[in-house]
Design an enzyme around this catalytic site. Structure first.
Site, mmCIF file in Angstrom:
data_model
loop_
_atom_site.group_PDB
_atom_site.id
_atom_site.type_symbol
_atom_site.label_atom_id
_atom_site.label_comp_id
_atom_site.label_asym_id
_atom_site.label_seq_id
_atom_site.Cartn_x
_atom_site.Cartn_y
_atom_site.Cartn_z
ATOM 1 N N HIS A 62 -29.709 15.062 8.458
ATOM 2 C CA HIS A 62 -31.064 14.550 8.234
ATOM 3 C C HIS A 62 -31.077 13.861 6.879
ATOM 4 O O HIS A 62 -30.524 14.372 5.921
ATOM 5 C CB HIS A 62 -32.084 15.699 8.249
ATOM 6 N N ASP A 102 -44.821 20.503 15.232
ATOM 7 C CA ASP A 102 -44.527 19.622 14.092
ATOM 8 C C ASP A 102 -45.214 18.266 14.260
ATOM 9 O O ASP A 102 -45.683 17.675 13.290
ATOM 10 C CB ASP A 102 -43.018 19.421 13.935
ATOM 11 N N ARG A 142 -50.820 15.897 8.260
ATOM 12 C CA ARG A 142 -50.413 15.872 6.843
ATOM 13 C C ARG A 142 -50.576 14.479 6.273
ATOM 14 O O ARG A 142 -50.987 14.295 5.134
ATOM 15 C CB ARG A 142 -48.952 16.311 6.710
ATOM 16 N N SER A 159 -41.073 21.349 8.446
ATOM 17 C CA SER A 159 -41.094 20.208 9.368
ATOM 18 C C SER A 159 -39.675 19.772 9.714
ATOM 19 O O SER A 159 -39.311 19.620 10.883
ATOM 20 C CB SER A 159 -41.875 19.056 8.723
ATOM 21 N N LYS A 200 -37.358 21.145 13.663
ATOM 22 C CA LYS A 200 -36.746 20.294 14.698
ATOM 23 C C LYS A 200 -35.258 20.597 14.821
ATOM 24 O O LYS A 200 -34.702 20.577 15.909
ATOM 25 C CB LYS A 200 -36.983 18.820 14.346
HETATM 26 N N1 IUR Z 1 -39.286 14.077 7.729
HETATM 27 C C1 IUR Z 1 -39.713 15.108 8.462
HETATM 28 O O1 IUR Z 1 -39.204 15.347 9.555
HETATM 29 N N2 IUR Z 1 -40.688 15.890 7.993
HETATM 30 C C2 IUR Z 1 -41.266 15.681 6.790
HETATM 31 O O2 IUR Z 1 -42.150 16.419 6.402
HETATM 32 C C3 IUR Z 1 -40.805 14.585 6.034
HETATM 33 C C4 IUR Z 1 -39.819 13.787 6.512
HETATM 34 I I1 IUR Z 1 -41.687 14.186 4.213
#
Ligand code: IUR
Length: 456
Positions: free
Chosen positions: A87, A166, A173, A188, A192
Protein backbone atom coordinates in the site's frame (compact mmCIF):
# COMPACT_ATOMS: atom_id res chain seq x y z
CA UNK A 1 -22.22 -7.49 32.34
CA UNK A 2 -23.25 -3.83 31.85
CA UNK A 3 -25.83 -3.11 29.13
CA UNK A 4 -24.41 -2.15 25.76
CA UNK A 5 -24.59 1.68 25.42
CA UNK A 6 -26.78 3.09 22.64
CA UNK A 7 -25.08 4.75 19.68
CA UNK A 8 -25.44 8.24 21.25
CA UNK A 9 -24.00 6.71 24.44
CA UNK A 10 -20.98 5.39 22.53
CA UNK A 11 -20.43 8.78 20.88
CA UNK A 12 -20.67 10.46 24.30
CA UNK A 13 -18.15 7.99 25.74
CA UNK A 14 -15.55 8.82 23.09
CA UNK A 15 -16.42 12.52 23.16
CA UNK A 16 -15.66 12.57 26.91
CA UNK A 17 -12.29 10.90 26.38
CA UNK A 18 -13.14 7.39 27.61
CA UNK A 19 -11.77 4.25 25.96
CA UNK A 20 -14.15 2.27 23.79
CA UNK A 21 -14.34 -1.45 24.53
CA UNK A 22 -14.06 -3.95 21.68
CA UNK A 23 -17.82 -4.63 21.82
CA UNK A 24 -18.54 -0.86 21.70
CA UNK A 25 -16.52 -0.60 18.51
CA UNK A 26 -18.15 -3.71 17.04
CA UNK A 27 -21.55 -2.24 17.80
CA UNK A 28 -20.65 1.10 16.15
CA UNK A 29 -19.33 -0.63 13.00
CA UNK A 30 -22.42 -2.86 12.85
CA UNK A 31 -24.65 0.24 12.87
CA UNK A 32 -22.50 1.77 10.11
CA UNK A 33 -22.71 -1.33 7.93
CA UNK A 34 -26.39 -2.18 8.42
CA UNK A 35 -27.45 1.42 7.83
CA UNK A 36 -29.05 2.00 11.24
CA UNK A 37 -26.53 4.74 12.13
CA UNK A 38 -27.49 8.19 10.86
CA UNK A 39 -24.85 10.09 8.91
CA UNK A 40 -24.76 12.74 11.65
CA UNK A 41 -24.04 10.07 14.24
CA UNK A 42 -21.24 8.56 12.19
CA UNK A 43 -19.77 12.02 11.58
CA UNK A 44 -19.96 12.81 15.31
CA UNK A 45 -18.15 9.58 16.22
CA UNK A 46 -15.50 10.23 13.58
CA UNK A 47 -14.92 13.70 15.01
CA UNK A 48 -14.78 12.34 18.57
CA UNK A 49 -12.14 9.82 17.44
CA UNK A 50 -10.29 12.56 15.54
CA UNK A 51 -10.17 14.76 18.66
CA UNK A 52 -9.71 12.14 21.40
CA UNK A 53 -7.60 9.60 19.50
CA UNK A 54 -7.56 5.84 20.03
CA UNK A 55 -4.99 3.60 21.67
CA UNK A 56 -3.57 0.58 19.87
CA UNK A 57 -6.18 -1.83 21.28
CA UNK A 58 -9.03 0.40 20.13
CA UNK A 59 -7.45 0.89 16.69
CA UNK A 60 -6.97 -2.85 16.39
CA UNK A 61 -10.60 -3.50 17.38
CA UNK A 62 -11.82 -0.91 14.86
CA UNK A 63 -9.67 -2.43 12.12
CA UNK A 64 -10.94 -5.95 12.91
CA UNK A 65 -14.58 -4.86 13.00
CA UNK A 66 -14.24 -3.01 9.68
CA UNK A 67 -12.44 -5.98 8.08
CA UNK A 68 -15.23 -8.31 9.27
CA UNK A 69 -17.97 -6.07 7.80
CA UNK A 70 -17.73 -7.84 4.42
CA UNK A 71 -17.10 -11.28 2.99
CA UNK A 72 -13.76 -13.08 2.97
CA UNK A 73 -12.31 -13.85 -0.48
CA UNK A 74 -12.17 -17.52 -1.51
CA UNK A 75 -8.38 -18.01 -1.61
CA UNK A 76 -6.90 -21.48 -1.92
CA UNK A 77 -5.59 -22.76 1.45
CA UNK A 78 -2.23 -23.65 -0.16
CA UNK A 79 -1.57 -19.91 -0.74
CA UNK A 80 -1.20 -19.34 2.99
CA UNK A 81 2.05 -17.54 3.62
CA UNK A 82 2.34 -16.37 0.01
CA UNK A 83 -0.40 -13.74 -0.24
CA UNK A 84 1.34 -10.38 -0.54
CA UNK A 85 0.33 -6.80 -1.24
CA UNK A 86 1.66 -3.29 -0.82
CA UNK A 87 0.00 0.00 0.00
CA UNK A 88 1.27 3.45 -0.83
CA UNK A 89 0.07 6.63 0.81
CA UNK A 90 0.11 8.25 -2.63
CA UNK A 91 2.53 10.28 -4.66
CA UNK A 92 3.28 11.89 -8.00
CA UNK A 93 4.56 9.61 -10.76
CA UNK A 94 4.14 6.54 -8.53
CA UNK A 95 3.82 3.61 -10.93
CA UNK A 96 5.45 1.11 -8.54
CA UNK A 97 2.43 -1.24 -8.33
CA UNK A 98 2.41 -1.85 -12.08
CA UNK A 99 5.89 -3.33 -11.95
CA UNK A 100 5.85 -4.74 -8.41
CA UNK A 101 2.74 -6.96 -8.63
CA UNK A 102 3.91 -8.99 -11.68
CA UNK A 103 7.52 -9.11 -10.45
CA UNK A 104 6.38 -10.60 -7.12
CA UNK A 105 4.13 -13.08 -8.89
CA UNK A 106 7.06 -14.10 -11.10
CA UNK A 107 8.96 -14.87 -7.88
CA UNK A 108 6.19 -17.10 -6.48
CA UNK A 109 3.91 -14.75 -4.49
CA UNK A 110 0.16 -14.50 -4.95
CA UNK A 111 -0.70 -10.82 -5.24
CA UNK A 112 -4.37 -9.80 -5.07
CA UNK A 113 -3.58 -6.09 -5.33
CA UNK A 114 -6.50 -3.85 -4.43
CA UNK A 115 -5.79 -0.36 -5.69
CA UNK A 116 -7.44 3.03 -5.83
CA UNK A 117 -8.07 5.90 -8.18
CA UNK A 118 -6.33 9.24 -8.22
CA UNK A 119 -7.84 12.07 -6.24
CA UNK A 120 -6.46 15.58 -5.73
CA UNK A 121 -2.93 15.74 -7.14
CA UNK A 122 -1.95 12.09 -6.59
CA UNK A 123 -2.33 9.48 -9.32
CA UNK A 124 -4.19 6.20 -8.94
CA UNK A 125 -2.99 2.80 -10.12
CA UNK A 126 -6.42 1.92 -11.54
CA UNK A 127 -6.43 5.06 -13.72
CA UNK A 128 -2.98 4.21 -15.02
CA UNK A 129 -4.01 0.68 -15.97
CA UNK A 130 -7.17 1.94 -17.64
CA UNK A 131 -4.93 3.85 -20.06
CA UNK A 132 -4.36 0.38 -21.61
CA UNK A 133 -7.16 -0.40 -24.10
CA UNK A 134 -9.48 -3.10 -22.70
CA UNK A 135 -8.06 -3.29 -19.17
CA UNK A 136 -10.85 -4.06 -16.69
CA UNK A 137 -10.33 -3.19 -13.02
CA UNK A 138 -13.63 -4.73 -11.89
CA UNK A 139 -13.22 -8.43 -11.14
CA UNK A 140 -15.42 -10.58 -8.92
CA UNK A 141 -13.77 -12.58 -6.11
CA UNK A 142 -14.18 -15.73 -8.25
CA UNK A 143 -12.50 -14.04 -11.21
CA UNK A 144 -9.68 -12.86 -8.94
CA UNK A 145 -9.26 -16.42 -7.70
CA UNK A 146 -8.92 -17.71 -11.22
CA UNK A 147 -6.48 -14.95 -12.28
CA UNK A 148 -4.36 -15.57 -9.20
CA UNK A 149 -4.37 -19.27 -9.97
CA UNK A 150 -3.28 -18.78 -13.58
CA UNK A 151 -1.14 -15.63 -13.49
CA UNK A 152 -0.25 -15.05 -9.82
CA UNK A 153 -1.34 -11.40 -9.63
CA UNK A 154 -4.20 -9.07 -10.41
CA UNK A 155 -4.74 -5.37 -9.84
CA UNK A 156 -8.37 -4.50 -9.15
CA UNK A 157 -10.66 -1.94 -7.52
CA UNK A 158 -12.22 -2.43 -4.10
CA UNK A 159 -15.29 -4.67 -4.44
CA UNK A 160 -18.60 -4.11 -2.64
CA UNK A 161 -17.85 -7.11 -0.44
CA UNK A 162 -14.43 -6.00 0.80
CA UNK A 163 -14.65 -4.07 4.10
CA UNK A 164 -17.85 -2.14 3.18
CA UNK A 165 -17.71 -0.23 6.49
CA UNK A 166 -14.55 1.47 5.23
CA UNK A 167 -16.36 2.72 2.15
CA UNK A 168 -18.97 4.47 4.34
CA UNK A 169 -16.48 5.82 6.87
CA UNK A 170 -13.99 6.99 4.23
CA UNK A 171 -16.70 8.86 2.32
CA UNK A 172 -17.80 10.66 5.49
CA UNK A 173 -14.26 11.42 6.66
CA UNK A 174 -13.77 13.36 3.46
CA UNK A 175 -16.65 15.73 4.28
CA UNK A 176 -16.19 15.95 8.07
CA UNK A 177 -12.53 17.08 8.17
CA UNK A 178 -11.48 13.81 9.80
CA UNK A 179 -9.26 12.37 7.04
CA UNK A 180 -6.09 13.20 8.98
CA UNK A 181 -6.87 11.11 12.08
CA UNK A 182 -4.07 8.60 12.64
CA UNK A 183 -6.23 5.74 14.03
CA UNK A 184 -8.81 6.27 11.28
CA UNK A 185 -6.10 6.16 8.59
CA UNK A 186 -4.57 3.03 10.12
CA UNK A 187 -7.94 1.25 10.45
CA UNK A 188 -8.99 2.25 6.93
CA UNK A 189 -5.82 1.02 5.24
CA UNK A 190 -5.44 -2.15 7.29
CA UNK A 191 -9.10 -3.22 7.34
CA UNK A 192 -8.95 -3.76 3.58
CA UNK A 193 -5.66 -5.62 3.87
CA UNK A 194 -6.97 -7.80 6.72
CA UNK A 195 -10.14 -8.51 4.70
CA UNK A 196 -7.88 -9.63 1.82
CA UNK A 197 -6.43 -12.19 4.24
CA UNK A 198 -2.88 -11.25 3.39
CA UNK A 199 0.16 -13.05 4.70
CA UNK A 200 2.54 -10.13 4.09
CA UNK A 201 2.17 -6.42 3.59
CA UNK A 202 4.60 -3.66 2.83
CA UNK A 203 3.65 -0.01 3.21
CA UNK A 204 5.23 2.78 1.22
CA UNK A 205 4.71 5.78 3.48
CA UNK A 206 5.76 8.85 1.56
CA UNK A 207 6.86 12.13 3.06
CA UNK A 208 7.66 15.53 1.63
CA UNK A 209 6.00 18.45 -0.07
CA UNK A 210 3.79 16.30 -2.34
CA UNK A 211 2.91 13.61 0.25
CA UNK A 212 0.19 12.94 2.84
CA UNK A 213 2.89 13.21 5.55
CA UNK A 214 4.83 16.47 5.30
CA UNK A 215 7.84 15.32 7.36
CA UNK A 216 9.85 12.14 7.87
CA UNK A 217 8.88 12.21 11.56
CA UNK A 218 5.15 12.24 10.77
CA UNK A 219 5.65 9.46 8.20
CA UNK A 220 7.52 7.41 10.81
CA UNK A 221 4.70 7.85 13.31
CA UNK A 222 2.12 6.63 10.78
CA UNK A 223 4.38 3.79 9.61
CA UNK A 224 5.00 2.56 13.17
CA UNK A 225 1.29 2.48 13.93
CA UNK A 226 0.57 0.63 10.69
CA UNK A 227 3.31 -1.93 11.33
CA UNK A 228 2.29 -2.47 14.98
CA UNK A 229 -1.41 -2.95 14.19
CA UNK A 230 -0.67 -4.97 11.01
CA UNK A 231 1.45 -7.42 13.03
CA UNK A 232 -1.29 -7.78 15.65
CA UNK A 233 -3.69 -8.66 12.84
CA UNK A 234 -1.38 -11.56 12.00
CA UNK A 235 -0.01 -9.95 8.81
CA UNK A 236 3.77 -9.77 8.48
CA UNK A 237 4.08 -6.02 8.03
CA UNK A 238 6.93 -3.69 7.19
CA UNK A 239 7.08 -0.09 6.00
CA UNK A 240 9.41 1.98 3.91
CA UNK A 241 9.61 5.76 4.28
CA UNK A 242 10.23 7.27 0.85
CA UNK A 243 10.80 10.86 -0.25
CA UNK A 244 8.08 12.57 -2.26
CA UNK A 245 9.25 16.08 -3.06
CA UNK A 246 10.10 15.19 -6.64
CA UNK A 247 8.09 12.96 -8.99
CA UNK A 248 9.03 9.29 -8.89
CA UNK A 249 10.87 8.46 -12.11
CA UNK A 250 10.77 10.80 -15.10
CA UNK A 251 7.13 10.55 -16.21
CA UNK A 252 3.87 11.81 -14.72
CA UNK A 253 0.47 11.13 -16.31
CA UNK A 254 -1.37 7.88 -16.84
CA UNK A 255 -0.22 6.68 -20.31
CA UNK A 256 3.32 7.95 -19.83
CA UNK A 257 3.54 6.17 -16.49
CA UNK A 258 2.45 2.87 -18.05
CA UNK A 259 5.29 3.29 -20.57
CA UNK A 260 7.77 3.96 -17.77
CA UNK A 261 6.53 0.95 -15.78
CA UNK A 262 7.12 -1.17 -18.89
CA UNK A 263 10.71 0.12 -19.03
CA UNK A 264 11.15 -0.99 -15.42
CA UNK A 265 9.61 -4.38 -16.22
CA UNK A 266 12.12 -4.58 -19.09
CA UNK A 267 15.00 -4.27 -16.60
CA UNK A 268 15.55 -0.55 -17.32
CA UNK A 269 13.76 2.65 -16.42
CA UNK A 270 14.74 5.33 -13.93
CA UNK A 271 16.98 4.18 -11.05
CA UNK A 272 14.74 5.63 -8.30
CA UNK A 273 11.75 3.64 -9.59
CA UNK A 274 13.76 0.42 -9.68
CA UNK A 275 15.17 1.17 -6.21
CA UNK A 276 11.67 1.48 -4.74
CA UNK A 277 10.25 -1.55 -6.59
CA UNK A 278 13.12 -3.82 -5.56
CA UNK A 279 13.21 -2.55 -1.96
CA UNK A 280 9.47 -3.08 -1.40
CA UNK A 281 9.51 -6.39 -3.29
CA UNK A 282 12.60 -7.61 -1.44
CA UNK A 283 10.89 -7.06 1.90
CA UNK A 284 7.79 -8.96 0.75
CA UNK A 285 9.79 -11.92 -0.61
CA UNK A 286 11.58 -12.14 2.72
CA UNK A 287 8.32 -11.87 4.70
CA UNK A 288 6.81 -14.66 2.56
CA UNK A 289 9.84 -16.88 3.18
CA UNK A 290 10.88 -16.76 -0.49
CA UNK A 291 14.19 -15.07 0.39
CA UNK A 292 16.46 -15.49 3.43
CA UNK A 293 16.74 -11.73 3.98
CA UNK A 294 15.32 -8.52 2.53
CA UNK A 295 18.56 -7.88 0.61
CA UNK A 296 18.41 -11.32 -1.02
CA UNK A 297 14.77 -10.65 -1.85
CA UNK A 298 15.78 -7.39 -3.46
CA UNK A 299 18.32 -9.16 -5.66
CA UNK A 300 15.80 -11.88 -6.55
CA UNK A 301 13.22 -9.27 -7.54
CA UNK A 302 15.82 -7.43 -9.62
CA UNK A 303 16.52 -10.67 -11.51
CA UNK A 304 12.80 -11.07 -12.30
CA UNK A 305 12.88 -7.57 -13.83
CA UNK A 306 16.04 -8.36 -15.80
CA UNK A 307 15.21 -11.84 -17.09
CA UNK A 308 11.83 -11.02 -18.66
CA UNK A 309 9.76 -13.11 -16.24
CA UNK A 310 8.13 -10.05 -14.62
CA UNK A 311 7.25 -8.60 -18.03
CA UNK A 312 5.77 -11.93 -19.20
CA UNK A 313 3.66 -12.04 -16.02
CA UNK A 314 2.48 -8.47 -16.66
CA UNK A 315 1.44 -9.49 -20.19
CA UNK A 316 -0.47 -12.47 -18.81
CA UNK A 317 -2.19 -10.23 -16.23
CA UNK A 318 -3.27 -7.79 -18.96
CA UNK A 319 -4.72 -10.69 -20.97
CA UNK A 320 -6.55 -12.05 -17.93
CA UNK A 321 -8.01 -8.63 -17.15
CA UNK A 322 -9.56 -7.95 -20.55
CA UNK A 323 -6.78 -6.62 -22.79
CA UNK A 324 -6.90 -8.43 -26.17
CA UNK A 325 -3.91 -10.85 -26.24
CA UNK A 326 -2.50 -9.28 -29.38
CA UNK A 327 -2.56 -5.79 -27.82
CA UNK A 328 -1.04 -7.11 -24.57
CA UNK A 329 1.73 -8.79 -26.55
CA UNK A 330 2.47 -5.77 -28.73
CA UNK A 331 2.53 -3.53 -25.68
CA UNK A 332 4.95 -5.76 -23.80
CA UNK A 333 7.16 -6.90 -26.68
CA UNK A 334 7.03 -3.71 -28.75
CA UNK A 335 9.56 -0.90 -29.08
CA UNK A 336 8.93 2.36 -27.18
CA UNK A 337 7.39 4.07 -30.29
CA UNK A 338 5.11 1.05 -30.90
CA UNK A 339 4.04 1.13 -27.26
CA UNK A 340 3.33 4.88 -27.45
CA UNK A 341 1.24 4.36 -30.56
CA UNK A 342 -0.82 1.64 -28.87
CA UNK A 343 -1.66 3.85 -25.89
CA UNK A 344 -2.36 6.94 -28.02
CA UNK A 345 -0.65 10.29 -27.83
CA UNK A 346 -1.85 13.76 -26.92
CA UNK A 347 -2.31 16.21 -29.78
CA UNK A 348 0.19 18.74 -28.35
CA UNK A 349 3.67 17.94 -27.12
CA UNK A 350 5.66 21.02 -26.09
CA UNK A 351 9.04 21.47 -24.49
CA UNK A 352 9.69 24.17 -21.89
CA UNK A 353 13.10 25.90 -22.06
CA UNK A 354 15.04 26.65 -18.87
CA UNK A 355 14.74 30.36 -18.06
CA UNK A 356 18.17 30.37 -16.46
CA UNK A 357 21.27 28.22 -16.57
CA UNK A 358 22.82 26.43 -13.59
CA UNK A 359 22.81 23.08 -11.82
CA UNK A 360 19.54 21.21 -11.47
CA UNK A 361 18.57 20.70 -7.84
CA UNK A 362 15.21 19.13 -8.54
CA UNK A 363 11.69 19.53 -9.86
CA UNK A 364 8.87 20.10 -7.37
CA UNK A 365 6.25 17.39 -7.76
CA UNK A 366 3.25 19.24 -6.33
CA UNK A 367 3.04 22.21 -8.76
CA UNK A 368 3.80 19.90 -11.68
CA UNK A 369 0.97 17.55 -10.67
CA UNK A 370 -1.41 20.47 -10.11
CA UNK A 371 -0.86 21.88 -13.61
CA UNK A 372 -1.27 18.43 -15.20
CA UNK A 373 -4.42 17.98 -13.14
CA UNK A 374 -5.86 21.19 -14.62
CA UNK A 375 -4.92 19.98 -18.10
CA UNK A 376 -7.13 16.91 -17.53
CA UNK A 377 -4.77 14.28 -16.06
CA UNK A 378 -6.70 14.19 -12.74
CA UNK A 379 -10.23 14.60 -11.48
CA UNK A 380 -11.83 17.22 -9.23
CA UNK A 381 -14.57 14.86 -7.97
CA UNK A 382 -14.82 11.09 -7.75
CA UNK A 383 -16.26 9.75 -11.02
CA UNK A 384 -15.09 12.65 -13.25
CA UNK A 385 -13.47 11.54 -16.53
CA UNK A 386 -9.72 11.94 -16.99
CA UNK A 387 -7.52 12.21 -20.08
CA UNK A 388 -4.90 9.43 -19.90
CA UNK A 389 -2.75 11.07 -22.59
CA UNK A 390 -2.07 14.22 -20.52
CA UNK A 391 1.30 14.10 -18.79
CA UNK A 392 4.86 15.33 -18.62
CA UNK A 393 8.35 13.94 -19.05
CA UNK A 394 11.26 15.35 -17.06
CA UNK A 395 14.18 15.89 -19.41
CA UNK A 396 16.67 16.72 -16.64
CA UNK A 397 18.01 14.98 -13.54
CA UNK A 398 19.26 16.44 -10.25
CA UNK A 399 22.93 17.33 -10.41
CA UNK A 400 22.88 17.96 -14.14
CA UNK A 401 24.20 21.20 -15.62
CA UNK A 402 21.66 23.14 -17.66
CA UNK A 403 22.14 26.14 -19.97
CA UNK A 404 19.52 28.84 -20.38
CA UNK A 405 17.15 27.79 -23.17
CA UNK A 406 17.81 24.04 -22.81
CA UNK A 407 14.55 22.07 -22.74
CA UNK A 408 13.83 20.64 -19.27
CA UNK A 409 10.20 19.42 -19.45
CA UNK A 410 8.05 17.92 -22.22
CA UNK A 411 4.34 18.50 -21.61
CA UNK A 412 1.71 16.36 -23.38
CA UNK A 413 -1.83 17.74 -23.54
CA UNK A 414 -4.92 18.11 -25.69
CA UNK A 415 -5.83 21.69 -24.79
CA UNK A 416 -3.89 24.84 -24.06
CA UNK A 417 -1.27 25.45 -21.40
CA UNK A 418 -2.28 28.76 -19.76
CA UNK A 419 0.18 31.52 -18.93
CA UNK A 420 -0.37 30.79 -15.24
CA UNK A 421 0.22 27.08 -15.79
CA UNK A 422 3.42 27.80 -17.69
CA UNK A 423 4.69 30.11 -14.93
CA UNK A 424 3.84 27.51 -12.26
CA UNK A 425 5.78 24.88 -14.19
CA UNK A 426 8.78 27.16 -14.64
CA UNK A 427 8.85 27.78 -10.88
CA UNK A 428 8.83 24.01 -10.25
CA UNK A 429 12.35 23.70 -11.72
CA UNK A 430 14.92 24.42 -9.04
CA UNK A 431 18.32 25.47 -10.38
CA UNK A 432 21.36 26.50 -8.30
CA UNK A 433 24.36 28.52 -9.47
CA UNK A 434 26.77 25.88 -8.11
CA UNK A 435 26.75 22.09 -8.20
CA UNK A 436 24.92 20.84 -5.08
CA UNK A 437 25.76 17.80 -3.02
CA UNK A 438 24.34 14.44 -4.07
CA UNK A 439 20.63 14.07 -3.47
CA UNK A 440 19.61 11.63 -0.73
CA UNK A 441 18.24 8.28 -1.96
CA UNK A 442 14.52 7.86 -2.57
CA UNK A 443 14.18 5.31 0.25
CA UNK A 444 14.99 7.03 3.55
CA UNK A 445 14.19 4.39 6.19
CA UNK A 446 12.70 0.96 6.71
CA UNK A 447 10.41 0.19 9.67
CA UNK A 448 10.34 -3.46 10.71
CA UNK A 449 8.08 -4.95 13.41
CA UNK A 450 10.77 -4.93 16.10
CA UNK A 451 11.29 -1.19 15.64
CA UNK A 452 7.58 -0.29 15.48
CA UNK A 453 6.24 1.42 18.59
CA UNK A 454 2.82 0.48 19.87
CA UNK A 455 0.32 3.30 19.90
CA UNK A 456 -1.63 5.46 17.50
N1 IUR B 1 -6.02 5.31 1.90
C1 IUR B 1 -6.90 4.57 2.58
O1 IUR B 1 -7.21 3.45 2.18
N2 IUR B 1 -7.43 5.05 3.70
C2 IUR B 1 -7.11 6.27 4.19
O2 IUR B 1 -7.62 6.66 5.23
C3 IUR B 1 -6.18 7.04 3.46
C4 IUR B 1 -5.65 6.55 2.31
I1 IUR B 1 -5.69 8.92 4.14
Amino acid sequence: MAAQPSLPGLIRKKRDGERLEERDIQSFVRCVTDGTAQQGQIGAMLMAIRLRGMDTAETLALTRAMAASGRAPPWAPRWRGLLADKHSTGGVGDKVSLALAPALAACGCKVPMISGRGLAHTGGTLDKLEAIPGFCVTQSPQQMLSILEQVGCCIVGQSEELAPADRVLYGLRDVTATVDSLPLIVASILSKKAAEQLSALVLDVKFGSAALCPTQDSARELARSLVAVGEQLGIRTAAVLSRMDQPLGRCVGNSLEVLEALECLDGGGPPDLRELVTTLGGLLLWQCGLAGAAEQGRERLGRALDDGSALRTFEAMLGAQGVPPDTAHRLCAGTPPQRRQLLGQASVCEELPALQGGWVQGVDALPLAQVLHELGAGRARAGDPINPRVGAELLVSPGQQLREGDPWLRVHHDGALSGDGRRTLQRALRVAPEPTRQRPPRVAETILPGTARDGC
